[in-house]
Enzyme design. Structure first.
Site, PDB file in Angstrom:
ATOM      1  N   CYS A  93       1.052  -5.993   0.425  1.00 31.06           N
ATOM      2  CA  CYS A  93       0.379  -6.058  -0.873  1.00 31.06           C
ATOM      3  C   CYS A  93      -1.087  -6.359  -0.610  1.00 31.06           C
ATOM      4  O   CYS A  93      -1.429  -7.446  -0.148  1.00 31.06           O
ATOM      5  CB  CYS A  93       1.019  -7.177  -1.701  1.00 31.06           C
ATOM      6  SG  CYS A  93       0.228  -7.432  -3.291  1.00 31.06           S
TER       7      CYS A  93
ATOM      8  N   ASN B  14      -3.789  -6.675  -2.696  1.00 32.26           N
ATOM      9  CA  ASN B  14      -4.398  -7.734  -3.510  1.00 32.26           C
ATOM     10  C   ASN B  14      -3.809  -9.086  -3.134  1.00 32.26           C
ATOM     11  O   ASN B  14      -4.512 -10.097  -3.100  1.00 32.26           O
ATOM     12  CB  ASN B  14      -4.183  -7.458  -5.000  1.00 32.26           C
ATOM     13  CG  ASN B  14      -4.956  -6.234  -5.465  1.00 32.26           C
ATOM     14  OD1 ASN B  14      -6.083  -6.009  -5.042  1.00 32.26           O
ATOM     15  ND2 ASN B  14      -4.337  -5.439  -6.322  1.00 32.26           N
TER      16      ASN B  14
ATOM     17  N   ASN C 278       3.789   0.220   2.751  1.00 33.14           N
ATOM     18  CA  ASN C 278       4.647   0.487   1.597  1.00 33.14           C
ATOM     19  C   ASN C 278       4.343   1.908   1.112  1.00 33.14           C
ATOM     20  O   ASN C 278       3.270   2.443   1.378  1.00 33.14           O
ATOM     21  CB  ASN C 278       4.455  -0.576   0.504  1.00 33.14           C
ATOM     22  CG  ASN C 278       3.021  -0.661   0.024  1.00 33.14           C
ATOM     23  OD1 ASN C 278       2.144   0.038   0.493  1.00 33.14           O
ATOM     24  ND2 ASN C 278       2.781  -1.542  -0.928  1.00 33.14           N
TER      25      ASN C 278
ATOM     26  N   HIS D 179       3.421   5.205  -1.023  1.00 35.38           N
ATOM     27  CA  HIS D 179       2.574   5.592  -2.156  1.00 35.38           C
ATOM     28  C   HIS D 179       2.605   7.101  -2.364  1.00 35.38           C
ATOM     29  O   HIS D 179       2.449   7.868  -1.413  1.00 35.38           O
ATOM     30  CB  HIS D 179       1.124   5.159  -1.919  1.00 35.38           C
ATOM     31  CG  HIS D 179       0.951   3.676  -2.011  1.00 35.38           C
ATOM     32  ND1 HIS D 179       0.713   3.034  -3.202  1.00 35.38           N
ATOM     33  CD2 HIS D 179       1.031   2.709  -1.071  1.00 35.38           C
ATOM     34  CE1 HIS D 179       0.640   1.730  -2.987  1.00 35.38           C
ATOM     35  NE2 HIS D 179       0.831   1.498  -1.694  1.00 35.38           N
TER      36      HIS D 179
ATOM     37  N   GLU E 254       3.478   0.609 -10.353  1.00 39.53           N
ATOM     38  CA  GLU E 254       4.038   0.040  -9.127  1.00 39.53           C
ATOM     39  C   GLU E 254       5.559   0.050  -9.116  1.00 39.53           C
ATOM     40  O   GLU E 254       6.192  -0.297 -10.119  1.00 39.53           O
ATOM     41  CB  GLU E 254       3.584  -1.416  -8.964  1.00 39.53           C
ATOM     42  CG  GLU E 254       2.177  -1.541  -8.470  1.00 39.53           C
ATOM     43  CD  GLU E 254       1.879  -2.950  -8.010  1.00 39.53           C
ATOM     44  OE1 GLU E 254       2.801  -3.683  -7.585  1.00 39.53           O
ATOM     45  OE2 GLU E 254       0.712  -3.346  -8.101  1.00 39.53           O
TER      46      GLU E 254
ATOM     47  N   CYS F 257      -4.007  -2.274  -7.551  1.00 39.27           N
ATOM     48  CA  CYS F 257      -3.082  -2.220  -6.432  1.00 39.27           C
ATOM     49  C   CYS F 257      -3.916  -1.926  -5.171  1.00 39.27           C
ATOM     50  O   CYS F 257      -4.461  -0.822  -5.030  1.00 39.27           O
ATOM     51  CB  CYS F 257      -2.050  -1.116  -6.672  1.00 39.27           C
ATOM     52  SG  CYS F 257      -0.852  -0.962  -5.344  1.00 39.27           S
ATOM     53  N   GLY F 258      -4.042  -2.921  -4.317  1.00 47.55           N
ATOM     54  CA  GLY F 258      -4.913  -2.784  -3.146  1.00 47.55           C
ATOM     55  C   GLY F 258      -4.406  -1.739  -2.167  1.00 47.55           C
ATOM     56  O   GLY F 258      -5.166  -0.878  -1.702  1.00 47.55           O
ATOM     57  N   SER F 259      -3.103  -1.812  -1.864  1.00 51.20           N
ATOM     58  CA  SER F 259      -2.557  -0.827  -0.921  1.00 51.20           C
ATOM     59  C   SER F 259      -2.625   0.571  -1.538  1.00 51.20           C
ATOM     60  O   SER F 259      -2.863   1.563  -0.836  1.00 51.20           O
ATOM     61  CB  SER F 259      -1.122  -1.186  -0.535  1.00 51.20           C
ATOM     62  OG  SER F 259      -0.309  -1.337  -1.684  1.00 51.20           O
ATOM     63  N   GLY F 260      -2.469   0.661  -2.866  1.00 53.08           N
ATOM     64  CA  GLY F 260      -2.553   1.951  -3.551  1.00 53.08           C
ATOM     65  C   GLY F 260      -3.962   2.530  -3.487  1.00 53.08           C
ATOM     66  O   GLY F 260      -4.147   3.734  -3.273  1.00 53.08           O
TER      67      GLY F 260
HETATM   68  N1  LIG Z   1       0.040  -4.620  -5.863  1.00 54.20           N
HETATM   69  C1  LIG Z   1       0.187  -4.497  -4.435  1.00 54.20           C
HETATM   70  C2  LIG Z   1       1.227  -3.566  -3.978  1.00 54.20           C
HETATM   71  C3  LIG Z   1       2.616  -3.952  -4.368  1.00 54.20           C
HETATM   72  C4  LIG Z   1       3.574  -2.917  -3.909  1.00 54.20           C
HETATM   73  C5  LIG Z   1       4.960  -3.118  -4.412  1.00 54.20           C
HETATM   74  N2  LIG Z   1       5.045  -2.783  -5.815  1.00 54.20           N
HETATM   75  C6  LIG Z   1       5.957  -2.326  -3.577  1.00 54.20           C
HETATM   76  O1  LIG Z   1       7.135  -2.339  -3.954  1.00 54.20           O
HETATM   77  O2  LIG Z   1       5.595  -1.714  -2.555  1.00 54.20           O
HETATM   78  C7  LIG Z   1      -1.119  -4.253  -3.740  1.00 54.20           C
HETATM   79  O3  LIG Z   1      -2.130  -4.776  -4.197  1.00 54.20           O
HETATM   80  O4  LIG Z   1      -1.153  -3.589  -2.700  1.00 54.20           O
END
Ligand SMILES: N[C@H](CCC[C@H](N)C(=O)O)C(=O)O
Length: 289
Positions: free
Chosen positions: A75, A77, A165, A167, A216, A225-228
């Protein structure tokens, strides 16, 4: 159970943080705890739960649970908030340190003033691009770049990126018209993604600037969503919209992130982290202890 917590957010993507160095919680209770704390009516209200944990591979570890109790592997964030927390609570003493996630060990660097962290840079590691690593069903080794993707009779163009994760990134002409609520639930649960997927829509403004919205996996629409955002920048490079090594400003609902897909592989993300509240959660779960 009286559980000490900190509520923090990165660009409005908010989680309840529990320091399990101080307050260990039984493994079997974690999914239910995540659901309960996240509930805005009967809990605290959040996008999920993040644990700040001991680690054998780094000074600290992080685990993240979505609103529905499912566990995600990383994650973006959340990592910035964990970095702020551990620096301000002196669990680390340097401004650079590593954090273990379920997707591997990442590097954090905090930017601070008088001991207070206002911004954090995370080296999120290398994106995984092969279909089997997303994971996504289909032929074995191909990358999934601008691939036709039919869902609910709508044909979209999919670029799939794992930042640890999964995307699914879709480019749209106007971010306000992105079918977030219309198609987010169908795409996140689509059978082609055996572990589900985070659904990202991005609008290119210019090569170093884009708008972004997310549905998400496990939590629904969030403010950021940081990873997004990292996945969207990687997808923009793969589709020829942005250049590798260029810093891209990503506008999310809750604010901006600065993201670079470095020439040597990893994706670097910089942005704010904030503390909202500290307190005690009175968990009235029955049948424990
Ligand atoms: N909000 C998060 C990602 C959460 C991902 C989660 N929803 C999953 O199941 O992979 C971020 O900032 O990267």
């Amino acid at each position: 159970m009286e559980i000490p917590f900190t509520k923090m957010h990165g660009l409005g993507n908010n989680y309840i943080y529990i320091n399990v160095f101080d307050y260990p919680i039984e493994e079997a209770l974690l999914p239910e705890l995540a659901k309960d704390v996240s509930n805005v009516h009967t809990g605290i209200g959040s996008d999920g739960l993040i644990l700040i944990t001991p680690s054998e591979r780094a000074p600290v570890g992080m685990r993240m649970f979505n609103k529905d109790g499912s566990e995600g592997k990383t994650c973006g964030n959340g990592l910035r908030c964990v970095a702020k927390y551990v620096y301000e609570h002196q669990l680390v003493s340097d401004t650079t340190f590593s954090v273990e996630t379920r997707a591997g060990v990442v590097q954090a660097e905090v930017q601070e003033k008088k001991g207070k962290v206002h911004s954090v840079t995370i080296d999120m590691g290398k994106p995984l691009l092969h279909r089997k690593d997303i994971p996504m069903k289909g032929s074995e080794t191909d990358k999934v770049v601008n691939e036709p993707f039919l869902v609910d009779e709508t044909e979209l163009r999919l670029t799939a990126v794992s930042m640890g994760n999964p995307h699914a990134v879709f480019f749209v002409d106007q971010i306000e018209k992105a079918p977030l609520y219309e198609l987010g639930p169908a795409i996140t649960g689509d059978h082609r993604f055996p572990e589900g997927v985070n659904v990202d829509f991005a609008e290119i403004i210019q090569s170093n600037e884009m708008n972004f919205r997310v549905w998400e996996r496990g939590s629904g629409v969030t403010q950021a969503c940081g990873s997004g955002a990292c996945a969207a920048v990687v997808a923009a490079v793969l589709n020829g919209f942005s250049e590798r090594g260029q810093e891209v400003c990503v506008h999310l609902t809750g604010g901006d992130l600065w993201i670079t897909w470095e020439h040597d592989g990893p994706v670097r993300m910089r942005g704010p982290a904030e503390t909202t509240a500290i307190g005690t959660y009175y968990w009235n779960k029955t049948g424990i202890i």
